[in-house]
Write an enzyme that holds these catalytic residues in place. Structure first.
Site, short mmCIF file in Angstrom:
data_model
loop_
_atom_site.label_atom_id
_atom_site.label_comp_id
_atom_site.label_asym_id
_atom_site.label_seq_id
_atom_site.Cartn_x
_atom_site.Cartn_y
_atom_site.Cartn_z
N LYS A 137 -8.07 7.59 9.25
CA LYS A 137 -9.43 7.87 9.40
C LYS A 137 -9.10 7.99 10.50
CE LYS A 137 -10.35 3.58 5.84
NZ LYS A 137 -11.08 2.30 5.67
N ASP A 160 -5.24 -0.07 -2.38
CA ASP A 160 -6.48 -0.97 -3.20
C ASP A 160 -7.63 -1.67 -2.80
OD1 ASP A 160 -5.13 -3.29 -1.12
OD2 ASP A 160 -5.53 -4.38 -2.38
N GLY A 193 0.75 -1.53 0.11
CA GLY A 193 -0.31 0.33 0.37
C GLY A 193 1.21 1.27 0.06
N PHE A 242 -14.03 3.57 3.01
CA PHE A 242 -13.38 2.73 1.86
C PHE A 242 -12.76 3.63 1.35
CE2 PHE A 242 -11.66 -0.93 -0.45
CZ PHE A 242 -10.42 -1.14 0.81
N VAL A 243 -11.00 3.69 1.28
CA VAL A 243 -10.78 4.76 -0.43
C VAL A 243 -9.52 2.67 -0.99
CG1 VAL A 243 -11.17 6.40 0.99
CG2 VAL A 243 -9.18 5.68 0.66
N ASP A 280 -6.10 2.99 10.06
CA ASP A 280 -7.61 2.58 10.19
C ASP A 280 -7.81 1.82 11.55
OD1 ASP A 280 -10.54 2.24 9.29
OD2 ASP A 280 -9.35 -0.48 8.46
P1 IMP Z 1 -4.96 -0.88 10.32
O1 IMP Z 1 -4.10 -2.27 10.40
O2 IMP Z 1 -6.63 -1.42 10.20
O3 IMP Z 1 -4.71 0.52 10.65
O4 IMP Z 1 -5.08 -1.13 9.00
C1 IMP Z 1 -4.40 -0.98 7.93
C2 IMP Z 1 -4.15 -1.73 6.07
O5 IMP Z 1 -5.89 -1.68 6.07
C3 IMP Z 1 -3.39 -0.21 5.36
O6 IMP Z 1 -1.86 -0.70 5.70
C4 IMP Z 1 -4.31 -0.70 4.71
O7 IMP Z 1 -3.08 -1.72 3.46
C5 IMP Z 1 -5.65 -1.69 4.47
N1 IMP Z 1 -6.72 -0.91 4.21
C6 IMP Z 1 -7.08 -0.31 6.15
N2 IMP Z 1 -7.97 1.20 4.92
C7 IMP Z 1 -8.37 0.90 3.78
C8 IMP Z 1 -8.78 1.87 3.07
O8 IMP Z 1 -10.07 2.31 3.13
N3 IMP Z 1 -8.19 1.03 1.40
C9 IMP Z 1 -7.84 0.43 1.08
N4 IMP Z 1 -6.98 -0.59 1.77
C10 IMP Z 1 -7.09 -0.10 3.27
MG MG Z 2 -2.00 -1.90 3.78
#
Ligand code: IMP
Ligand code: MG
Length: 181
Positions: free
Chosen positions: A130, A158, A43, A151-152, A102
């Protein structure tokens, strides 16, 4: 704009201006002391490439692979380290780069792992954060943009492996998500 995209949330020009500011800030804070950049794949790929080209210093770049999403639009709640070997960070300063904060699980897990491996300083940088309640209390040191809890895709992010190459951050049409089921 691609036909699967409902709307562009952050366009290329806005991203570019913001990257100038973040790159300056990072360089200012590290003030010439060496650091290694660790990119969380996939990402952060696009963001990192553009950000680091704004830092005209000799940088070492390492990558790590983690999985937390497994192709869905909601977090699985688990962070898996996919590399057999992690970058050597013992005693070093690290700039950790991810695409989006996220739930916060990825950043928490990776930061903990780097500290466990002996990193001296870990600063984190994300393109997007977010605005939502996180599973752990965490915020990145450098944030490109704060967005709502939606979700983006694009600019590295992706949906089921697609759309990372779009030059902007956008929201998918509902029918695109439904159709791919
Ligand atoms: P976290 O561990 O929940 O903070 O999520 C981090 C990972 O989830 C990011 O590095 C992304 O790969 C994926 N992710 C979280 N939100 C999104 C979104 O809105 N679009 C695409 N990928 C996301
Ligand atoms: Mg990622």
């Amino acid at each position: 704009m691609h036909e699967d995209i409902e709307k562009v949330l952050i366009d290329e020009e806005v991203i570019e201006k913001r990257l100038d500011i973040i790159a300056d800030r990072i360089l200012g804070e590290f003030r010439g002391s060496p650091f290694v950049v660790i990119v969380i794949l996939k990402g952060a790929l696009v963001f990192t490439a553009d950000l680091l080209r704004r830092m005209p210093i000799p940088l070492e770049i390492e990558c790590i692979n983690v999985a937390s999403y497994h192709g869905e639009t909601k977090s699985s709640g688990r962070v898996d380290f996919l590399d057999a070997k992690l970058p050597l960070v013992k005693g070093r300063s690290v700039l950790l780069i991810d695409d989006i904060l996220d739930t916060g699980r990825t950043l928490v897990a990776v930061e903990a792992k780097l500290r466990e491996q002996g990193a001296r300083i870990v600063k984190s940088c994300v393109l997007l954060s977010k605005d939502k309640e996180r599973s752990a209390e965490v915020e990145a040191d450098y944030v490109g943009f704060h967005i709502g809890n939606e979700f983006v895709v694009g600019y590295g992010l992706d949906y089921k492996g697609l759309y990372r190459n779009l030059p902007y951050v956008g929201i998918l049409k509902e029918e695109t998500v439904e159709a791919s089921g």
